[in-house]
Design a protein around this motif. Structure first.
Motif, PDB file in Angstrom:
ATOM      1  N   ALA A   1       0.821  -1.208   0.000  1.00 28.76           N
ATOM      2  CA  ALA A   1       0.000   0.000   0.000  1.00 28.76           C
ATOM      3  C   ALA A   1       0.856   1.260   0.000  1.00 28.76           C
ATOM      4  O   ALA A   1       0.546   2.248  -0.681  1.00 28.76           O
ATOM      5  N   GLU A   2       1.954   1.215   0.735  1.00 29.42           N
ATOM      6  CA  GLU A   2       2.834   2.389   0.832  1.00 29.42           C
ATOM      7  C   GLU A   2       3.732   2.545  -0.387  1.00 29.42           C
ATOM      8  O   GLU A   2       4.174   3.649  -0.702  1.00 29.42           O
ATOM      9  N   HIS A   3       4.010   1.433  -1.076  1.00 27.22           N
ATOM     10  CA  HIS A   3       4.938   1.467  -2.214  1.00 27.22           C
ATOM     11  C   HIS A   3       4.324   0.734  -3.409  1.00 27.22           C
ATOM     12  O   HIS A   3       4.806  -0.339  -3.807  1.00 27.22           O
ATOM     13  N   PRO A   4       3.284   1.296  -4.000  1.00 25.80           N
ATOM     14  CA  PRO A   4       2.612   0.616  -5.117  1.00 25.80           C
ATOM     15  C   PRO A   4       3.493   0.458  -6.347  1.00 25.80           C
ATOM     16  O   PRO A   4       3.194  -0.359  -7.222  1.00 25.80           O
ATOM     17  N   GLU A   5       4.570   1.231  -6.415  1.00 25.02           N
ATOM     18  CA  GLU A   5       5.496   1.133  -7.546  1.00 25.02           C
ATOM     19  C   GLU A   5       6.482  -0.018  -7.395  1.00 25.02           C
ATOM     20  O   GLU A   5       7.271  -0.307  -8.309  1.00 25.02           O
ATOM     21  N   LEU A   6       6.457  -0.714  -6.268  1.00 21.96           N
ATOM     22  CA  LEU A   6       7.414  -1.778  -5.995  1.00 21.96           C
ATOM     23  C   LEU A   6       7.297  -2.926  -6.988  1.00 21.96           C
ATOM     24  O   LEU A   6       6.201  -3.379  -7.318  1.00 21.96           O
ATOM     25  N   ALA A   7       8.439  -3.385  -7.468  1.00 21.39           N
ATOM     26  CA  ALA A   7       8.527  -4.615  -8.256  1.00 21.39           C
ATOM     27  C   ALA A   7       9.471  -5.549  -7.512  1.00 21.39           C
ATOM     28  O   ALA A   7      10.577  -5.143  -7.133  1.00 21.39           O
ATOM     29  N   ALA A   8       9.045  -6.785  -7.289  1.00 18.68           N
ATOM     30  CA  ALA A   8       9.858  -7.735  -6.531  1.00 18.68           C
ATOM     31  C   ALA A   8       9.932  -9.065  -7.258  1.00 18.68           C
ATOM     32  O   ALA A   8       8.926  -9.571  -7.757  1.00 18.68           O
ATOM     33  N   GLY A   9      11.133  -9.616  -7.316  1.00 20.78           N
ATOM     34  CA  GLY A   9      11.344 -10.921  -7.919  1.00 20.78           C
ATOM     35  C   GLY A   9      12.078 -11.819  -6.957  1.00 20.78           C
ATOM     36  O   GLY A   9      12.915 -11.343  -6.168  1.00 20.78           O
ATOM     37  N   VAL A  10      11.767 -13.108  -6.970  1.00 20.21           N
ATOM     38  CA  VAL A  10      12.417 -14.054  -6.072  1.00 20.21           C
ATOM     39  C   VAL A  10      12.926 -15.255  -6.855  1.00 20.21           C
ATOM     40  O   VAL A  10      12.345 -15.645  -7.868  1.00 20.21           O
ATOM     41  N   VAL A  11      14.026 -15.803  -6.353  1.00 19.09           N
ATOM     42  CA  VAL A  11      14.602 -17.028  -6.906  1.00 19.09           C
ATOM     43  C   VAL A  11      14.892 -17.964  -5.737  1.00 19.09           C
ATOM     44  O   VAL A  11      15.581 -17.580  -4.789  1.00 19.09           O
ATOM     45  N   PHE A  12      14.358 -19.175  -5.809  1.00 27.32           N
ATOM     46  CA  PHE A  12      14.646 -20.200  -4.812  1.00 27.32           C
ATOM     47  C   PHE A  12      15.465 -21.295  -5.479  1.00 27.32           C
ATOM     48  O   PHE A  12      15.154 -21.733  -6.595  1.00 27.32           O
ATOM     49  N   THR A  13      16.509 -21.754  -4.803  1.00 24.92           N
ATOM     50  CA  THR A  13      17.274 -22.860  -5.369  1.00 24.92           C
ATOM     51  C   THR A  13      17.989 -23.642  -4.279  1.00 24.92           C
ATOM     52  O   THR A  13      18.296 -23.124  -3.204  1.00 24.92           O
ATOM     53  N   THR A  14      18.253 -24.900  -4.597  1.00 23.05           N
ATOM     54  CA  THR A  14      19.081 -25.762  -3.761  1.00 23.05           C
ATOM     55  C   THR A  14      20.321 -26.138  -4.569  1.00 23.05           C
ATOM     56  O   THR A  14      20.465 -25.754  -5.725  1.00 23.05           O
ATOM     57  N   GLY A  15      21.215 -26.889  -3.950  1.00 19.13           N
ATOM     58  CA  GLY A  15      22.386 -27.372  -4.665  1.00 19.13           C
ATOM     59  C   GLY A  15      23.557 -26.409  -4.707  1.00 19.13           C
ATOM     60  O   GLY A  15      24.520 -26.629  -5.446  1.00 19.13           O
ATOM     61  N   ILE A  16      23.522 -25.356  -3.906  1.00 13.00           N
ATOM     62  CA  ILE A  16      24.620 -24.392  -3.886  1.00 13.00           C
ATOM     63  C   ILE A  16      25.837 -24.998  -3.184  1.00 13.00           C
ATOM     64  O   ILE A  16      25.720 -25.638  -2.140  1.00 13.00           O
ATOM     65  N   THR A  17      27.001 -24.815  -3.751  1.00 10.43           N
ATOM     66  CA  THR A  17      28.269 -25.247  -3.170  1.00 10.43           C
ATOM     67  C   THR A  17      29.268 -24.096  -3.274  1.00 10.43           C
ATOM     68  O   THR A  17      29.075 -23.170  -4.059  1.00 10.43           O
ATOM     69  N   PRO A  18      30.354 -24.141  -2.502  1.00 17.27           N
ATOM     70  CA  PRO A  18      31.304 -23.029  -2.514  1.00 17.27           C
ATOM     71  C   PRO A  18      32.394 -23.131  -3.571  1.00 17.27           C
ATOM     72  O   PRO A  18      33.333 -22.332  -3.570  1.00 17.27           O
ATOM     73  N   ASP A  19      32.286 -24.095  -4.493  1.00 15.79           N
ATOM     74  CA  ASP A  19      33.392 -24.337  -5.420  1.00 15.79           C
ATOM     75  C   ASP A  19      33.078 -23.981  -6.878  1.00 15.79           C
ATOM     76  O   ASP A  19      33.864 -24.281  -7.777  1.00 15.79           O
ATOM     77  N   ALA A  20      31.954 -23.357  -7.135  1.00 13.84           N
ATOM     78  CA  ALA A  20      31.615 -22.990  -8.515  1.00 13.84           C
ATOM     79  C   ALA A  20      32.510 -21.855  -9.003  1.00 13.84           C
ATOM     80  O   ALA A  20      32.926 -20.992  -8.224  1.00 13.84           O
ATOM     81  N   ASP A  21      32.788 -21.850 -10.293  1.00 10.69           N
ATOM     82  CA  ASP A  21      33.609 -20.791 -10.896  1.00 10.69           C
ATOM     83  C   ASP A  21      32.686 -19.732 -11.484  1.00 10.69           C
ATOM     84  O   ASP A  21      32.202 -19.855 -12.608  1.00 10.69           O
ATOM     85  N   THR A  22      32.464 -18.676 -10.732  1.00 12.20           N
ATOM     86  CA  THR A  22      31.596 -17.598 -11.203  1.00 12.20           C
ATOM     87  C   THR A  22      32.389 -16.450 -11.822  1.00 12.20           C
ATOM     88  O   THR A  22      31.814 -15.397 -12.125  1.00 12.20           O
ATOM     89  N   GLY A  23      33.677 -16.658 -12.033  1.00 10.28           N
ATOM     90  CA  GLY A  23      34.517 -15.598 -12.590  1.00 10.28           C
ATOM     91  C   GLY A  23      34.017 -15.020 -13.904  1.00 10.28           C
ATOM     92  O   GLY A  23      33.891 -13.797 -14.043  1.00 10.28           O
ATOM     93  N   PRO A  24      33.698 -15.858 -14.911  1.00 14.17           N
ATOM     94  CA  PRO A  24      33.242 -15.318 -16.200  1.00 14.17           C
ATOM     95  C   PRO A  24      31.966 -14.481 -16.112  1.00 14.17           C
ATOM     96  O   PRO A  24      31.938 -13.356 -16.625  1.00 14.17           O
ATOM     97  N   PRO A  25      30.891 -14.976 -15.475  1.00 14.58           N
ATOM     98  CA  PRO A  25      29.702 -14.120 -15.395  1.00 14.58           C
ATOM     99  C   PRO A  25      29.923 -12.876 -14.535  1.00 14.58           C
ATOM    100  O   PRO A  25      29.364 -11.817 -14.833  1.00 14.58           O
ATOM    101  N   VAL A  26      30.716 -12.987 -13.486  1.00 10.88           N
ATOM    102  CA  VAL A  26      31.020 -11.812 -12.670  1.00 10.88           C
ATOM    103  C   VAL A  26      31.699 -10.742 -13.524  1.00 10.88           C
ATOM    104  O   VAL A  26      31.370  -9.554 -13.450  1.00 10.88           O
ATOM    105  N   ALA A  27      32.629 -11.162 -14.357  1.00 17.88           N
ATOM    106  CA  ALA A  27      33.318 -10.209 -15.243  1.00 17.88           C
ATOM    107  C   ALA A  27      32.349  -9.612 -16.257  1.00 17.88           C
ATOM    108  O   ALA A  27      32.402  -8.401 -16.551  1.00 17.88           O
ATOM    109  N   ARG A  28      31.459 -10.439 -16.779  1.00 14.92           N
ATOM    110  CA  ARG A  28      30.511  -9.963 -17.792  1.00 14.92           C
ATOM    111  C   ARG A  28      29.536  -8.948 -17.203  1.00 14.92           C
ATOM    112  O   ARG A  28      29.300  -7.879 -17.785  1.00 14.92           O
ATOM    113  N   PHE A  29      28.966  -9.251 -16.065  1.00 22.05           N
ATOM    114  CA  PHE A  29      28.041  -8.308 -15.427  1.00 22.05           C
ATOM    115  C   PHE A  29      28.786  -7.056 -14.952  1.00 22.05           C
ATOM    116  O   PHE A  29      28.256  -5.945 -15.001  1.00 22.05           O
TER     117      PHE A  29
END
Length: 233
Positions: A11-39
């Motif tokens: 009601a206070e913020h009718p302009e709000l847009a919100a998106g959510v992502v739920f996921t499992t399977g996260i580990t600390p060893d993924a190589d996110t270097g390429p997408p991090v550089a791209r973004f």
């Protein structure tokens, strides 16, 4: 479990847009270097024409923070704080592959992206005004109480997992090496927020599915579809 914004927030913020992502399977060893550089390159190109404070996404959050009684230069939204550091230092510190990815996406879209370890969230997560009796754990291990009326991310146990509308995330549900199941929330308030949050959410889900053995679930929230249901962490 579920995630939602309170009726009062919509009601206070009718302009709000919100998106959510739920996921499992996260580990600390993924190589996110390429997408991090791209973004990061996308963010760098946007900042080449002016500072982060001139971006419409950031200006919208500044106006909202001002209406909530917060000084915009004292309490910056998460994406502005990241962009400011990125502009000054040319890069962000690496923390965890998932956090690095979400920070890079936040830079590219200039939209705050919050990530919660669902193993540390009880029952539900709601963006609402604080009653003042909730508990908040800092990264240094201290316990605070949000001020009454402050916008927080609260679970069913009365724990605040973020203060001042994602400006300060709790140390309790922060992503760590043991994190496997997460909820990612993106929120925006500018004129094209709905389209931009939709694009951000889809892009992030694609990266998650590519980098981890994950099958992300996504949703765009609105007053008519305000609740996102997901399995317990």
């Amino acid at each position: 479990m579920h995630f939602q914004h309170s009726d009062q927030m919509w009601a206070e913020h009718p302009e709000l847009a919100a998106g959510v992502v739920f996921t499992t399977g996260i580990t600390p060893d993924a190589d996110t270097g390429p997408p991090v550089a791209r973004f990061g390159a996308t963010a760098e190109a946007r900042l080449a024409t002016g500072s982060e404070s001139e971006l419409p996404e950031i200006q919208a959050w500044r106006r909202t923070f001002s209406k909530m009684g917060l000084k915009p230069t004292q309490y910056r939204c998460a994406s502005e704080a990241l962009l400011r550091r990125f502009r000054k230092e040319g890069a962000l510190p690496r923390i965890h592959p998932l956090i690095d990815l979400c920070n890079a996406v936040s830079l590219a879209y200039a939209i705050p992206v919050a990530v919660f370890d669902l193993a540390e969230v009880t029952g539900s997560l709601e963006v609402r005004h604080a009653a003042g009796d909730e508990s908040y754990l800092t990264f240094s291990g201290e316990t605070e109480q949000p001020e009454p009326g402050e916008v927080i991310f609260a679970d069913a146990a009365g724990r605040a997992h973020a203060r001042r509308w994602t400006n300060r995330q709790s140390g309790r549900s922060a992503v760590r090496d043991k994190t496997a199941t997460v909820l990612i929330v993106a929120e925006a308030l500018h004129d094209t927020a709905a389209d931009d949050v939709r694009e951000l959410t889809a892009a992030l889900a694609d990266e998650l599915a590519t980098l981890w053995p994950a099958k992300p679930e996504t949703a765009l929230l609105s007053p008519a579809a305000a609740r996102f249901e997901f399995p317990a962490g």
